[in-house]
Every structure is written in structure tokens, then in C-alpha cells.
Design a protein around this motif. Structure first.
Motif, mmCIF file in Angstrom:
data_model
loop_
_atom_site.group_PDB
_atom_site.id
_atom_site.type_symbol
_atom_site.label_atom_id
_atom_site.label_comp_id
_atom_site.label_asym_id
_atom_site.label_seq_id
_atom_site.Cartn_x
_atom_site.Cartn_y
_atom_site.Cartn_z
ATOM 1 N N GLU A 121 -4.557 2.846 -22.960
ATOM 2 C CA GLU A 121 -4.476 3.561 -22.173
ATOM 3 C C GLU A 121 -5.827 2.979 -20.937
ATOM 4 O OE1 GLU A 121 -2.319 6.055 -21.572
ATOM 5 O OE2 GLU A 121 -0.967 5.134 -23.792
ATOM 6 N N LYS A 122 -7.028 3.154 -21.449
ATOM 7 C CA LYS A 122 -8.213 2.650 -20.848
ATOM 8 C C LYS A 122 -7.692 2.059 -19.283
ATOM 9 C CE LYS A 122 -11.895 4.137 -23.739
ATOM 10 N NZ LYS A 122 -13.502 4.282 -24.170
ATOM 11 N N ILE A 123 -6.934 0.135 -20.637
ATOM 12 C CA ILE A 123 -6.345 -0.619 -19.790
ATOM 13 C C ILE A 123 -5.431 -0.106 -18.679
ATOM 14 C CG2 ILE A 123 -4.946 -2.784 -18.972
ATOM 15 C CD1 ILE A 123 -6.962 -3.627 -21.924
ATOM 16 N N TYR A 124 -4.232 0.512 -18.504
ATOM 17 C CA TYR A 124 -3.589 1.357 -18.180
ATOM 18 C C TYR A 124 -3.918 1.682 -17.023
ATOM 19 C CZ TYR A 124 -0.300 -0.727 -21.829
ATOM 20 O OH TYR A 124 0.730 -1.696 -22.164
ATOM 21 N N SER A 125 -5.138 2.527 -17.016
ATOM 22 C CA SER A 125 -6.053 4.054 -16.252
ATOM 23 C C SER A 125 -6.401 2.863 -15.223
ATOM 24 C CB SER A 125 -6.461 4.774 -16.957
ATOM 25 O OG SER A 125 -7.838 3.773 -17.628
ATOM 26 N N ARG A 126 -6.995 1.261 -15.566
ATOM 27 C CA ARG A 126 -7.468 0.459 -14.821
ATOM 28 C C ARG A 126 -6.326 0.089 -13.754
ATOM 29 N NH1 ARG A 126 -12.612 -1.020 -15.867
ATOM 30 N NH2 ARG A 126 -12.403 -2.584 -14.109
ATOM 31 N N LEU A 127 -4.953 -0.309 -14.480
ATOM 32 C CA LEU A 127 -4.122 -0.585 -13.402
ATOM 33 C C LEU A 127 -4.193 -0.367 -11.771
ATOM 34 C CD1 LEU A 127 -1.197 -0.469 -15.288
ATOM 35 C CD2 LEU A 127 -2.350 -2.699 -14.752
ATOM 36 N N PRO A 128 -4.580 0.738 -11.357
ATOM 37 C CA PRO A 128 -4.382 0.924 -9.808
ATOM 38 C C PRO A 128 -5.239 0.393 -9.252
ATOM 39 C CG PRO A 128 -3.787 3.488 -11.771
ATOM 40 C CD PRO A 128 -4.145 1.698 -11.737
ATOM 41 N N GLU A 129 -6.307 0.485 -10.123
ATOM 42 C CA GLU A 129 -7.945 -0.167 -9.629
ATOM 43 C C GLU A 129 -7.326 -1.363 -8.771
ATOM 44 O OE1 GLU A 129 -12.871 -0.961 -10.574
ATOM 45 O OE2 GLU A 129 -11.069 0.686 -11.589
ATOM 46 N N PHE A 130 -6.662 -2.362 -9.898
ATOM 47 C CA PHE A 130 -6.701 -3.828 -9.924
ATOM 48 C C PHE A 130 -5.350 -3.848 -8.914
ATOM 49 C CE2 PHE A 130 -3.733 -7.042 -11.262
ATOM 50 C CZ PHE A 130 -4.470 -7.518 -11.377
ATOM 51 N N ASN B 227 0.583 -1.413 0.618
ATOM 52 C CA ASN B 227 -0.058 -0.041 -0.093
ATOM 53 C C ASN B 227 0.805 1.069 -0.154
ATOM 54 O OD1 ASN B 227 -2.161 -1.344 0.489
ATOM 55 N ND2 ASN B 227 -1.607 -1.773 1.792
ATOM 56 N N ASP B 228 2.190 1.410 -0.015
ATOM 57 C CA ASP B 228 3.232 2.427 0.319
ATOM 58 C C ASP B 228 2.381 3.096 -1.762
ATOM 59 O OD1 ASP B 228 5.328 3.475 1.620
ATOM 60 O OD2 ASP B 228 6.232 2.819 -0.622
ATOM 61 N N PRO B 229 2.882 4.080 -2.008
ATOM 62 C CA PRO B 229 2.103 4.975 -2.587
ATOM 63 C C PRO B 229 3.971 4.660 -3.672
ATOM 64 C CG PRO B 229 2.244 6.503 -1.381
ATOM 65 C CD PRO B 229 2.482 5.237 -0.635
ATOM 66 N N ARG B 230 5.021 5.103 -3.517
ATOM 67 C CA ARG B 230 6.101 4.370 -4.084
ATOM 68 C C ARG B 230 6.270 3.149 -4.386
ATOM 69 N NH1 ARG B 230 11.194 6.186 0.081
ATOM 70 N NH2 ARG B 230 9.502 5.013 1.419
ATOM 71 N N MET B 231 5.814 2.175 -3.949
ATOM 72 C CA MET B 231 6.198 0.548 -4.060
ATOM 73 C C MET B 231 4.893 0.894 -4.748
ATOM 74 S SD MET B 231 7.424 -2.452 -3.396
ATOM 75 C CE MET B 231 7.967 -1.926 -2.282
ATOM 76 N N ARG B 232 4.019 0.764 -4.724
ATOM 77 C CA ARG B 232 2.743 1.133 -5.398
ATOM 78 C C ARG B 232 2.959 1.639 -6.556
ATOM 79 N NH1 ARG B 232 -2.575 0.730 -3.713
ATOM 80 N NH2 ARG B 232 -3.708 0.828 -5.693
ATOM 81 N N LYS B 233 3.522 3.143 -7.190
ATOM 82 C CA LYS B 233 4.288 3.205 -8.563
ATOM 83 C C LYS B 233 5.270 2.506 -8.662
ATOM 84 C CE LYS B 233 5.432 7.812 -10.652
ATOM 85 N NZ LYS B 233 6.008 8.744 -10.106
ATOM 86 N N GLU B 234 5.908 1.851 -8.160
ATOM 87 C CA GLU B 234 7.299 0.982 -8.692
ATOM 88 C C GLU B 234 6.336 -0.490 -9.577
ATOM 89 O OE1 GLU B 234 10.768 0.196 -10.106
ATOM 90 O OE2 GLU B 234 9.920 1.701 -9.269
ATOM 91 N N LEU B 235 5.231 -0.985 -8.876
ATOM 92 C CA LEU B 235 4.815 -2.525 -9.364
ATOM 93 C C LEU B 235 4.121 -1.732 -10.281
ATOM 94 C CD1 LEU B 235 3.330 -3.488 -5.456
ATOM 95 C CD2 LEU B 235 5.333 -4.707 -7.408
ATOM 96 N N GLU B 236 3.222 -0.634 -10.487
ATOM 97 C CA GLU B 236 2.016 -0.415 -11.741
ATOM 98 C C GLU B 236 3.893 -0.016 -12.886
ATOM 99 O OE1 GLU B 236 -0.001 3.300 -10.871
ATOM 100 O OE2 GLU B 236 -1.217 1.949 -9.185
ATOM 101 N N LYS B 237 4.504 0.400 -12.492
ATOM 102 C CA LYS B 237 5.578 0.115 -13.399
ATOM 103 C C LYS B 237 5.557 -0.692 -14.034
ATOM 104 C CE LYS B 237 10.095 2.925 -14.620
ATOM 105 N NZ LYS B 237 10.537 3.625 -14.103
ATOM 106 N N LYS B 238 6.442 -1.938 -13.606
ATOM 107 C CA LYS B 238 6.523 -3.010 -13.778
ATOM 108 C C LYS B 238 5.537 -3.531 -14.379
ATOM 109 C CE LYS B 238 10.842 -3.113 -12.297
ATOM 110 N NZ LYS B 238 11.834 -3.295 -12.927
ATOM 111 N N ALA B 239 3.994 -3.559 -13.773
ATOM 112 C CA ALA B 239 3.410 -3.959 -14.651
ATOM 113 C C ALA B 239 3.139 -4.190 -15.858
ATOM 114 C CB ALA B 239 1.372 -4.315 -13.754
#
Length: 419
Positions: free
Chosen positions: A176-185, A139-151
Motif C-alpha cells: 500500500e505504501k508502494i502504491y501510494s508512491r505511484l502518483p509521485e513516481f 498531466n491530465d487527471p483522468r489519464m494519470r488515474k488510468e496510468l496509475e491503474k495500469k501500473a
């Protein structure tokens, strides 16, 4: 020696040698006697048993223990900081590491089972906290951002890896819509993962897998882990371990720790008899056997020629010092008053007895009258007269005075009778 005339010195030394020789002879005969050996054996054995019957605190009082600790600490510091100890420790560590590496043993064989169990139990105890920390990190923002980038990178890599798939997906889906749903996922996945990690079954399975993995790692020979390590690195590892160990040994903490261990060790055994401690350390009847061995050895030493020669040489040295070198001083000051009085009376009685015994025969053996008569006859007549006048001069004066008085009385009596 200055009390004796010079002409008696040789005789006196001969007498001292004879007395010393007789004393040593009687001492050897006495020590060699079987009854003396039995008495000495019984005495030493009895004293040793009495000594061993006391507990340690009987001899090591708090004052003595404190004094011993004060003397021990500087010695311990010099020993722990000595170069010889450092060299020995370094040599021992190098040799021990080489032996362990060449033995082909695994870490499980080298490490005590208690240590391995402690490590595994500690890891199991820390596992819930580690899983909780993992869920928190998701749940850490930096970790989430890194995971989203990796995904996102993973999806793009997968699409690009399949030939022709990129054009089809681009035509069918808006990436782009799919990538925008990554945070929710990611939120949903993190929540499900955290819930999954908190399950008891999952933790048990992870713990079991971790134990199996660690046990497999510990079962591998230590040499297998060092096959790809260069010799220089192994040398550096040895040097690092030796340096750390020597640094710890030379530290004040190590010295204080050793002193504390000694004090605690003494405190745990100071209330127990010495015989019990010896029996525990050396087996049953160790104290009794030790006492018998010491007693036997002590009796043997009394019979040894070396001890007899040492006693003879020491006695000769002491006698020579007492007679020839040590000043006697004032003899009266070394004797008690009653002893001086007894000595005075004894000498007086001996002298009186000697005179009563020796003088009368000496006088009887001498004809004094004849000696005087011969002496007088040998003198000149004028010399004899001079001697007599010298002796009788005083008496003649009184005779003349008496004669004058007597003549005066007779004259006065005649005058009185004639009238």
C-alpha cells in the motif's frame, strides 16, 4: 408566271432550263480551272493565317464569354447530373480499382511522389504538436488515474506471475505504501518524459523512425492489405467511393469549380495568338500545317461531285420557288424611280422605232383607195346616199344658210338698182 400567257409557259420553262444548265456548266468549268483553285487556295490560306494571328480575346469578348458561360452552365448541370455519366464514373472506378489491386503495385508506386512527400512533410510539421499534446495528456487527471491503474495492475500481474514471489514481497514490503508512491513516481516520470520529448534529437529520431515506418508501409503491395478483406467489403468500398465521387460531381460546388477552372484557363491563354496555342498543343508548325490541311480540304470539296450535285439541286429548287411559288407583287415597287423612268423611255423608244419601221411598209402593201372603192361599189345606191347624207348633212345646213343670205343680198341689190 402569271405575267406570261399560258401558251408561252412551256417555252419559258425550256429557256429557264437552258439558262440553268449553261450556268452550271460554266460554273463547273470555272471551279475546275487550275487558276481558280490557286486563287481559292491562296485566299483561304490568307484568311486562315489572319484568323490564327489574332488572340483568343479578339473572338471571345467579355460579353461573348458571359453569354457562353450562361449557356454552358445549364448544359454542364444536365451532363453532370445525367445517369449516363454516373454509370460511366461508377464503371470506371470499379475497373480502375480492380486494375490497381491486380497490378501488384505498392502505394508508393501508385501515388505521385509529390503527394507522398507532402504527406510526410505535413506529418513532420505536425509531430512537435503531437508530442506536446502527448506530454499534456500525461498531466491530465483522468489519464494519470488510468496510468496509475495500469501500473498497479502491471505490478500485481508481475508478482502473481512468479510463483512464491507474492509471499516474499508481501512479507518484505508494504504494497500500500508502494502504491501510494505511484502518483509521485508518475509526476516525476511525466516531467522527465515531457522534457525528453521536447528534445530536438528525440524529435529527429522519432521523425526518422516515422518516415521509415511509413515508407515500409507504402512499399507493401496494395493487394497485401486486402488479402484478409472479404469480397463483400471490397464491393462496399467500391460502392462507397463511387457514391462519394458521384455525389461530388452532381453538387453545385463541382459545377462552379469546373466553370471557375474554365474561366481561369481562358484568362491565362486569352492574350496569346491562336497559332501559338496550336503550336504549343500540337507541336512546332502545327498552326501552319492545320491551315494547309483545311485549305487543301476546302479546295477538294469544291471539286467533289457531291457539292456539284448539291449546288445543282439547290439552284433548281430556288429557281422553281422564285418563278412558280414566290409572288412577284407590284413590279413598280421593286424598281427604283430612276430605273422606272429609264424603262419607260426605253420602251417608248422601242415602240416608236417599231412603228416607224413596220407601219410604212404595211401601209404601202395595202391599196386603201382600191379597197374603199370596191367597198363603196358593192353597197346599195340608197345605202351610199344615206352614208353621204349622214356625213354631209351638217355641211348642207351651212350651205343652205349661206345660199339664203346670198339670195337675199342679190334681191336687195336688184331692188336698189331698179329704182
Amino acid at each position: 408566271m402569271t405575267l406570261l400567257p399560258q401558251r408561252f409557259h412551256n417555252r419559258f420553262f425550256d429557256l429557264i432550263d437552258i439558262l440553268r444548265w449553261k450556268f452550271i456548266k460554266h460554273l463547273k468549268n470555272y471551279v475546275s480551272d487550275e487558276s481558280f483553285q490557286q486563287r481559292l487556295n491562296s485566299f483561304i490560306l490568307q484568311q486562315l493565317n489572319l484568323t490564327l494571328a489574332h488572340d483568343l480575346k479578339h473572338y471571345l469578348t467579355p460579353e461573348r464569354q458571359h453569354q457562353t458561360q450562361e449557356k454552358l452552365e445549364p448544359l454542364l448541370e444536365r451532363w453532370l447530373t445525367s445517369n449516363s455519366l454516373s454509370e460511366n464514373v461508377s464503371t470506371f472506378i470499379d475497373s480502375r480499382i480492380d486494375t490497381v489491386i491486380c497490378s501488384g503495385k505498392s502505394l508508393k508506386q501508385l501515388l505521385p511522389a509529390e503527394i507522398i512527400d507532402t504527406i510526410l512533410n505535413q506529418l513532420e510539421d505536425e509531430l512537435p504538436a503531437l508530442l506536446q499534446q502527448l506530454a499534456t495528456n500525461l498531466n491530465d487527471p483522468r489519464m494519470r488515474k488510468e496510468l496509475e491503474k495500469k501500473a498497479r495492475g502491471g505490478i500485481e500481474s508481475f508478482i502473481d506471475s512468479v510463483e512464491g514471489l507474492s509471499a516474499i514481497i508481501t512479507a518484505l514490503f508494504d504494497m500500500e505504501k508502494i502504491y501510494s508512491r505511484l502518483p509521485e513516481f508518475m509526476d516525476k516520470a511525466a516531467l522527465e518524459l515531457a522534457t525528453w520529448l521536447e528534445g530536438e534529437k528525440v524529435r529527429s529520431e522519432i521523425s526518422t523512425a516515422m518516415r521509415e515506418r511509413i515508407n515500409n508501409w507504402l512499399d507493401q503491395p496494395l493487394a497485401n492489405y486486402l488479402e484478409k478483406v472479404s469480397y463483400e467489403k471490397i464491393i462496399n468500398i467500391k460502392r462507397f467511393i463511387s457514391t462519394r465521387v458521384i455525389t461530388f460531381i452532381r453538387s453545385n460546388n463541382c459545377r462552379q469549380l469546373v466553370v471557375e477552372w474554365l474561366n481561369k484557363g481562358i484568362d491565362t491563354i486569352k492574350d496569346r495568338p491562336l497559332s501559338e496555342l496550336l503550336n504549343e498543343a500540337g507541336g512546332e508548325d502545327c498552326a501552319a500545317k492545320l491551315a494547309e490541311q483545311i485549305t487543301t480540304k476546302a479546295v477538294q470539296i469544291t471539286q467533289s461531285p457531291q457539292l456539284q450535285q448539291t449546288v445543282e439541286a439547290e439552284l433548281e429548287q430556288k429557281v422553281n420557288f422564285w418563278i412558280n411559288e414566290r409572288p412577284l407583287g407590284n413590279l413598280a415597287s421593286r424598281l427604283p424611280s430612276d430605273a422606272r423612268e429609264e424603262l419607260y423611255h426605253a420602251l417608248f423608244e422601242q415602240l416608236l422605232e417599231l412603228l416607224n419601221k413596220e407601219v410604212p411598209p404595211l401601209v404601202d402593201s395595202l391599196d386603201i383607195r382600191r379597197i374603199v372603192e370596191d367597198k363603196v361599189n358593192s353597197l346599195d345606191i340608197l345605202k351610199v346616199e344615206e352614208l353621204l347624207m349622214g356625213i354631209m348633212k351638217e355641211q348642207f345646213k351651212y350651205i343652205n344658210i349661206f345660199g339664203a343670205l346670198l339670195g337675199m343680198l342679190i334681191g336687195m341689190l336688184n331692188i336698189f338698182l331698179l329704182r
